[in-house]
Design a protein around this motif. Structure first.
Motif, PDB file in Angstrom:
ATOM      1  N   ASP A  59      76.854  10.209 -40.381  1.00 35.24           N
ATOM      2  CA  ASP A  59      76.466   9.197 -39.395  1.00 35.24           C
ATOM      3  C   ASP A  59      76.778   7.796 -39.932  1.00 35.24           C
ATOM      4  O   ASP A  59      76.192   7.344 -40.913  1.00 35.24           O
ATOM      5  N   LYS A  65      69.862   8.238 -33.573  1.00 32.97           N
ATOM      6  CA  LYS A  65      70.024   9.366 -34.474  1.00 32.97           C
ATOM      7  C   LYS A  65      70.359  10.630 -33.675  1.00 32.97           C
ATOM      8  O   LYS A  65      69.729  10.912 -32.662  1.00 32.97           O
ATOM      9  N   LYS A  67      70.396  14.465 -32.920  1.00 30.16           N
ATOM     10  CA  LYS A  67      69.572  15.640 -33.203  1.00 30.16           C
ATOM     11  C   LYS A  67      70.429  16.891 -33.056  1.00 30.16           C
ATOM     12  O   LYS A  67      70.982  17.159 -31.989  1.00 30.16           O
ATOM     13  N   ASP A  79      73.685  10.148 -43.867  1.00 30.72           N
ATOM     14  CA  ASP A  79      74.064   8.759 -43.552  1.00 30.72           C
ATOM     15  C   ASP A  79      75.239   8.323 -44.408  1.00 30.72           C
ATOM     16  O   ASP A  79      75.315   8.652 -45.602  1.00 30.72           O
TER      17      ASP A  79
END
Length: 348
Positions: A59, A65, A67, A79
């Motif tokens: 990410d 965010k 899921k 991340d």
């Protein structure tokens, strides 16, 4: 030369051996909540044992965010750790810290994969002494000029990619379908030397490998290994995407790649200048027509060969695209020399 090189790369459909290769699939993403479920769904349909692959989603500062839905295969979301001007390269380097396989595959969040994608790669790896494999990417086209223009452009790029491999002058690949071992990544020191260039996580790594270990770098020309990606839906996005691609050309290690880029630019510039000369009455329409016809015929052979391999979608708007493309193709590299572009909500 590229047409000849294209025919030298044999089409392979190997899916008969029992799979043994464990893959780590790295997918950098930023604000891809709509596309990721589609990609994960296609991965869930793979004709490959779920215990032999993992997916690592990286990410890159998404606004929301993501899921992960319930899936049978292992999926990790981490991340991105930024340390350069290249978000995607940083994402791959970050994922490399936790991968559990020697074989890495990169793809994009807006892609879908063939059912036999991993099986074909595994079978090819079993049969060849290889450490890096480039694969094909094509568009999922709607019936619009914008989408078909992008498909023709991509077909020409894929044709040049495959053709260069056939000539033993490989210099280009697509990070949406790119596989290599973790060991060769470390041996090449990853993206060291081109961290300042925002894109190029694929071509710079390929060119490093071709320089040091050319016999271990292959192109897998198989319909089972083609990755499908989404086309841009507006001209601004198409232009910026091509500018991003063009911005790395001057940093190529490949002399062949640089020379080919200059030749393509000169060929398209000659058509643009020719049109201007005809409008000013310097040269006749007959000469302009002959120039266009010669370029059109040679380009079309390579584009048809590449498109026939990539997709069942019939070529459309070929003449119109061929008339427009030189103006587009000349403006992109000129703009890339001094202009800024947007990518994933950021300016570069």
């Amino acid at each position: 030369m590229l047409i000849y090189g294209f025919t030298k790369v044999n089409t392979i459909e190997c899916t008969g051996s029992t799979p043994i290769t464990y893959f780590s699939i790295i997918i950098p993403f930023r604000n891809e909540a709509e596309n990721l479920p589609v990609l994960l769904e296609s991965l869930s349909k793979l004709n490959y044992p779920v215990e032999l692959f993992e997916v690592i989603l990286v990410d890159d500062e998404s606004e929301e965010k993501f899921k992960v839905p319930s899936l049978k295969f292992k999926v990790s979301v981490i991340d991105n750790v930024r340390f350069s001007n290249a978000p995607k390269k940083d994402a791959i380097e970050t994922a490399m810290q936790i991968v559990n396989a020697d074989w890495i595959i990169t793809t994009d969040a807006d892609c879908t994969v063939n059912t036999n994608w991993l099986l074909t790669l595994d079978n090819y790896i079993q049969l060849h002494d290889v450490a890096m494999i480039a694969g094909a990417v094509t568009y999922d086209c709607s019936n619009s000029f914008l989408h078909h223009f992008q498909q023709l452009d991509l077909a020409s790029l894929q044709g040049a990619t495959i053709g260069s491999f056939g000539l033993d002058r490989a210099f280009m690949c697509n990070g949406a379908n790119f596989a290599y071992t973790k060991s060769i990544f470390k041996k090449l020191n990853g993206f060291e030397g081109n961290e300042k260039i925002a894109s190029g996580d694929d071509v710079f790594l390929l060119q490093k490998a071709v320089t040091k270990l050319p016999e271990n770098v292959h192109y897998l020309k198989s319909k089972n290994n083609i990755v499908l990606t989404t086309a841009m839906n507006d001209w601004k996005s198409v232009f910026y995407q091509r500018v991003r691609w063009a911005s790395k050309t001057s940093s190529y290690q490949s002399t062949f790649g640089k020379g080919l880029g200059l030749l393509v630019f000169a060929g398209n510039l000659s058509w643009v200048l020719g049109i201007g000369s005809w409008v000013l009455g310097v040269i006749s329409f007959k000469n302009i027509f002959l120039l266009f016809l010669l370029k059109f015929l040679v380009d079309t052979v390579l584009i048809y060969k590449a498109n026939h391999f990539l997709t069942k979608t019939k070529i459309q708007y070929l003449i119109l695209s061929s008339l427009f493309y030189p103006f587009f193709s000349v403006s992109v590299p000129l703009y890339s020399l001094f202009g800024k572009y947007e990518w994933k909500g950021r300016k570069f």
